[in-house]
Every structure is written in C-alpha cells, then in structure tokens.
Design a protein around this motif. Sequence first.
Motif, PDB file in Angstrom:
ATOM      1  N   VAL A  16      46.175  21.324  78.373  1.00 30.69           N
ATOM      2  CA  VAL A  16      45.745  22.561  77.710  1.00 30.69           C
ATOM      3  C   VAL A  16      46.053  22.492  76.219  1.00 30.69           C
ATOM      4  O   VAL A  16      45.204  22.831  75.382  1.00 30.69           O
ATOM      5  CB  VAL A  16      46.399  23.796  78.370  1.00 30.69           C
ATOM      6  CG1 VAL A  16      46.134  25.056  77.561  1.00 30.69           C
ATOM      7  CG2 VAL A  16      45.894  23.960  79.794  1.00 30.69           C
ATOM      8  N   LEU A  19      43.554  20.240  74.519  1.00 31.52           N
ATOM      9  CA  LEU A  19      42.247  20.895  74.352  1.00 31.52           C
ATOM     10  C   LEU A  19      42.279  21.873  73.181  1.00 31.52           C
ATOM     11  O   LEU A  19      41.354  21.906  72.361  1.00 31.52           O
ATOM     12  CB  LEU A  19      41.853  21.615  75.648  1.00 31.52           C
ATOM     13  CG  LEU A  19      41.496  20.707  76.829  1.00 31.52           C
ATOM     14  CD1 LEU A  19      41.362  21.527  78.106  1.00 31.52           C
ATOM     15  CD2 LEU A  19      40.218  19.930  76.543  1.00 31.52           C
ATOM     16  N   ARG A  20      43.347  22.670  73.096  1.00 30.56           N
ATOM     17  CA  ARG A  20      43.475  23.634  71.987  1.00 30.56           C
ATOM     18  C   ARG A  20      43.498  22.918  70.644  1.00 30.56           C
ATOM     19  O   ARG A  20      42.859  23.362  69.680  1.00 30.56           O
ATOM     20  CB  ARG A  20      44.739  24.472  72.164  1.00 30.56           C
ATOM     21  CG  ARG A  20      44.604  25.556  73.188  1.00 30.56           C
ATOM     22  CD  ARG A  20      45.766  26.553  73.106  1.00 30.56           C
ATOM     23  NE  ARG A  20      45.604  27.525  74.170  1.00 30.56           N
ATOM     24  CZ  ARG A  20      46.448  27.721  75.170  1.00 30.56           C
ATOM     25  NH1 ARG A  20      47.570  27.026  75.219  1.00 30.56           N
ATOM     26  NH2 ARG A  20      46.204  28.613  76.088  1.00 30.56           N
ATOM     27  N   VAL A  26      40.401  27.702  75.333  1.00 34.17           N
ATOM     28  CA  VAL A  26      40.990  27.754  76.689  1.00 34.17           C
ATOM     29  C   VAL A  26      41.688  29.093  76.851  1.00 34.17           C
ATOM     30  O   VAL A  26      42.182  29.671  75.877  1.00 34.17           O
ATOM     31  CB  VAL A  26      41.993  26.597  76.927  1.00 34.17           C
ATOM     32  CG1 VAL A  26      41.281  25.263  76.959  1.00 34.17           C
ATOM     33  CG2 VAL A  26      43.076  26.580  75.893  1.00 34.17           C
TER      34      VAL A  26
END
Length: 123
Positions: A16, A19-20, A26
């Motif tokens: 996560v 991805l950020r 997200v």
Amino acid sequence: MEVDESHYDFDPDDVVDGLRERGVPVPRVAPPVASTPIGPWGPWVYYLPEDSAQVHEELLARFPLGSAVWGTNSSAWKPGYIYIHGEDFIPMEEIVRGAVKDPSTVEVLSFKEGSERESTKGV
C-alpha cells in the motif's frame, strides 16, 4: 495438497505504501489480513464420543479458533466413533491420546486412507 507460500513473502502495508508513493490512489483503510493457508492435511484420528469434550478442550487450548483448520464428525466407516483431522502441523494423535480416558481405543489412519474409508463407508 501443497500450498505455494512464496507469494506470502511480503508485507501488505509495504505494498500500500509503495502504491501511494507512486501516486496510485488507495483507500485509507488497512488492507485485509490474508487468511491462514490450509493444509497439507494430517491423519484422521478416531476416538469414542464420550471423549469429545475433552478432545475439543485440549485442541482449543493448544490451537485457539482461527489458528488452525480442523474438523470432526461421526464416522460412517467406524460406527460408534468420532473422527477428527486437520492441518498436518497439529499433533492430532498426541492431543487425542492425551485427552481420552483410554488411549487404546484410539485409531489413526493416514489422511488418504481416512478419506477413502469415510467416503466409501469402508466398502
């Protein structure tokens, strides 16, 4: 059944965060926790019904709910007996023999043999 655990070698929080960092939107909620892998399966252990409460008590003391997968039922192949089986890391025979009143009443079959006997009722 063998489980390929190689895809479990990552931290969901790192995914996560990665991805950020790359600008992917997200949600702010935590990612779901992966369920416990199931299997491979251990032996089928047969015991008398009057010992069920003690067997379950000992099993739950050593493997609380959610920490291992196991199941129990009345035997179709061995009338008058209960069977229990679960993931192979559970020392099922040891637990059952230690919990029952008379360990000589316990019978142990391999997972394959127990599955075959219960599915065909010993025929």
